[in-house]
Design a protein around this motif. Structure first.
Motif, PDB file in Angstrom:
ATOM      1  N   GLY A 107     -25.776  26.534 -28.790  1.00  0.00           N
ATOM      2  CA  GLY A 107     -27.085  26.381 -27.944  1.00  0.00           C
ATOM      3  C   GLY A 107     -27.901  27.584 -27.591  1.00  0.00           C
ATOM      4  O   GLY A 107     -28.734  27.201 -26.750  1.00  0.00           O
ATOM      5  N   ALA A 110     -31.450  27.248 -28.723  1.00  0.00           N
ATOM      6  CA  ALA A 110     -32.291  26.234 -27.916  1.00  0.00           C
ATOM      7  C   ALA A 110     -32.489  27.130 -26.529  1.00  0.00           C
ATOM      8  O   ALA A 110     -33.537  26.717 -26.113  1.00  0.00           O
ATOM      9  CB  ALA A 110     -31.404  24.963 -27.724  1.00  0.00           C
ATOM     10  N   ASP A 114     -36.115  27.599 -24.882  1.00  0.00           N
ATOM     11  CA  ASP A 114     -36.404  27.039 -23.625  1.00  0.00           C
ATOM     12  C   ASP A 114     -36.973  28.006 -22.566  1.00  0.00           C
ATOM     13  O   ASP A 114     -37.934  27.862 -21.804  1.00  0.00           O
ATOM     14  CB  ASP A 114     -35.462  26.291 -22.773  1.00  0.00           C
ATOM     15  CG  ASP A 114     -35.149  24.899 -23.383  1.00  0.00           C
ATOM     16  OD1 ASP A 114     -35.914  24.588 -24.253  1.00  0.00           O
ATOM     17  OD2 ASP A 114     -33.764  24.356 -23.185  1.00  0.00           O
ATOM     18  N   PHE A 142     -34.858  23.023 -36.737  1.00  0.00           N
ATOM     19  CA  PHE A 142     -34.615  23.389 -35.304  1.00  0.00           C
ATOM     20  C   PHE A 142     -35.769  23.268 -34.406  1.00  0.00           C
ATOM     21  O   PHE A 142     -35.703  23.159 -33.362  1.00  0.00           O
ATOM     22  CB  PHE A 142     -33.547  24.555 -35.521  1.00  0.00           C
ATOM     23  CG  PHE A 142     -33.450  25.521 -34.133  1.00  0.00           C
ATOM     24  CD1 PHE A 142     -32.559  25.129 -33.346  1.00  0.00           C
ATOM     25  CD2 PHE A 142     -34.329  26.868 -34.114  1.00  0.00           C
ATOM     26  CE1 PHE A 142     -32.528  26.019 -32.011  1.00  0.00           C
ATOM     27  CE2 PHE A 142     -33.966  27.512 -32.928  1.00  0.00           C
ATOM     28  CZ  PHE A 142     -33.238  27.103 -31.914  1.00  0.00           C
ATOM     29  N   TYR A 143     -36.700  24.220 -34.940  1.00  0.00           N
ATOM     30  CA  TYR A 143     -37.967  24.265 -34.331  1.00  0.00           C
ATOM     31  C   TYR A 143     -38.564  22.979 -33.997  1.00  0.00           C
ATOM     32  O   TYR A 143     -38.997  22.783 -32.751  1.00  0.00           O
ATOM     33  CB  TYR A 143     -39.252  25.315 -34.948  1.00  0.00           C
ATOM     34  CG  TYR A 143     -38.451  26.818 -35.105  1.00  0.00           C
ATOM     35  CD1 TYR A 143     -37.920  27.321 -34.052  1.00  0.00           C
ATOM     36  CD2 TYR A 143     -38.585  27.160 -36.189  1.00  0.00           C
ATOM     37  CE1 TYR A 143     -37.654  28.690 -34.025  1.00  0.00           C
ATOM     38  CE2 TYR A 143     -38.022  28.689 -36.531  1.00  0.00           C
ATOM     39  CZ  TYR A 143     -37.513  29.459 -35.243  1.00  0.00           C
ATOM     40  OH  TYR A 143     -36.883  30.713 -35.313  1.00  0.00           O
ATOM     41  N   ARG A 145     -37.166  20.267 -33.802  1.00  0.00           N
ATOM     42  CA  ARG A 145     -36.412  19.428 -32.473  1.00  0.00           C
ATOM     43  C   ARG A 145     -36.864  20.187 -31.064  1.00  0.00           C
ATOM     44  O   ARG A 145     -36.569  19.403 -29.963  1.00  0.00           O
ATOM     45  CB  ARG A 145     -34.876  19.500 -32.846  1.00  0.00           C
ATOM     46  CG  ARG A 145     -34.610  18.740 -33.673  1.00  0.00           C
ATOM     47  CD  ARG A 145     -32.853  18.379 -33.261  1.00  0.00           C
ATOM     48  NE  ARG A 145     -32.340  17.796 -34.822  1.00  0.00           N
ATOM     49  CZ  ARG A 145     -31.195  17.592 -35.266  1.00  0.00           C
ATOM     50  NH1 ARG A 145     -30.380  18.455 -34.375  1.00  0.00           N
ATOM     51  NH2 ARG A 145     -30.736  16.968 -36.204  1.00  0.00           N
ATOM     52  N   HIS A 146     -37.318  21.360 -31.280  1.00  0.00           N
ATOM     53  CA  HIS A 146     -37.600  21.818 -29.890  1.00  0.00           C
ATOM     54  C   HIS A 146     -39.313  21.765 -29.777  1.00  0.00           C
ATOM     55  O   HIS A 146     -39.901  22.497 -28.923  1.00  0.00           O
ATOM     56  CB  HIS A 146     -37.182  23.318 -29.788  1.00  0.00           C
ATOM     57  CG  HIS A 146     -35.712  23.044 -29.622  1.00  0.00           C
ATOM     58  ND1 HIS A 146     -34.755  23.332 -30.550  1.00  0.00           N
ATOM     59  CD2 HIS A 146     -34.968  22.855 -28.552  1.00  0.00           C
ATOM     60  CE1 HIS A 146     -33.374  22.898 -30.380  1.00  0.00           C
ATOM     61  NE2 HIS A 146     -33.562  23.079 -29.032  1.00  0.00           N
TER      62      HIS A 146
END
Ligand SMILES: CC(C)(COP(=O)(O)OP(=O)(O)OC[C@H]1O[C@@H](n2cnc3c(N)ncnc32)[C@H](O)[C@@H]1OP(=O)(O)O)[C@@H](O)C(=O)NCCC(=O)NCCS
Length: 171
Positions: A107, A110, A114, A142-143, A145-146
């Motif tokens: 994490g 992530a 954030d 990954f990007y 999903r964010h």
């Protein structure tokens, strides 16, 4: 009429509360660019470009206004590094991120994204930007999903046979 946000020299160093680990960001301690250069050069996507370890070390050692090179911390351990161009295109550009394999999937990435979005927003920015190589499907996913969206394909930016995918997160 909207105004350009002021030039930003730095963001506040982040502290991340991820599961069971005190994590965060700090300046790269002396000696770390030399240690990390070879480790990152041995990881995808940099292996594919055959980056020399010294080139990554030199980049991580750079001192540039508005472009901090930071260590990603997991407790007292250096888990990776991140480099950000704070004043790019109405928002910061995440130029480099690497989490060392033993620290991946905890994490940290992530939490860093954030933090970056939060700091950018705090500074009145409207976007966060990142580029990923077209073959780096794990990073692109990954990007996405964010909240990043594929915005442009930059053919042959680094290597004639590879495209870079410019991704944007609107804040
Ligand atoms: C891409 C990268 C920065 C992500 O960092 P990370 O710290 O591993 O990221 P996270 O742990 O937040 O998330 C990674 C995955 O682990 C999973 N994950 C997160 N926490 C988890 C946990 N506690 N247990 C199991 N899986 C977990 C997430 O679902 C996520 O999946 P996704 O990639 O499909 O979204 C890292 O994999 C890396 O350095 N890769 C090599 C270099 C690279 O590609 N850099 C980007 C260049 S553009």
């Amino acid at each position: 009429m909207s105004q350009a946000p002021p030039y930003v020299d730095r963001y506040d160093p982040g502290t991340f509360g991820i599961k069971d680990v005190d994590a965060g960001l700090r300046g790269l301690p002396p000696g770390e660019p030399e240690r990390l250069g070879p480790l990152f050069a041995a990881m995808e996507p940099w292996t594919r470009y055959q980056y020399r370890p010294e080139a990554i070390t030199t980049y991580l050692s750079g001192i540039e206004r508005g472009a901090p090179r930071l260590a990603i911390m997991a407790g007292n351990e250096i888990a990776g590094a991140v480099c950000i161009r704070l004043n790019w295109l109405r928002g910061p550009y995440l130029q480099f991120i690497a989490v060392l394999p033993p620290f991946q999937k905890m994490g940290l990435g992530a939490a860093m994204l954030d933090w970056l979005a939060q700091e950018a927003k705090h500074n009145g920015e409207k976007n966060v930007w990142v580029c990923a190589s077209d073959f780096n499907l794990g990073a692109i996913r990954f990007y996405e999903r964010h909240g990043f969206v594929r915005t442009a394909v930059l053919d042959g930016l680094i290597n004639a046979d590879i495209a870079e995918v410019l991704m944007r997160k609107r804040l």
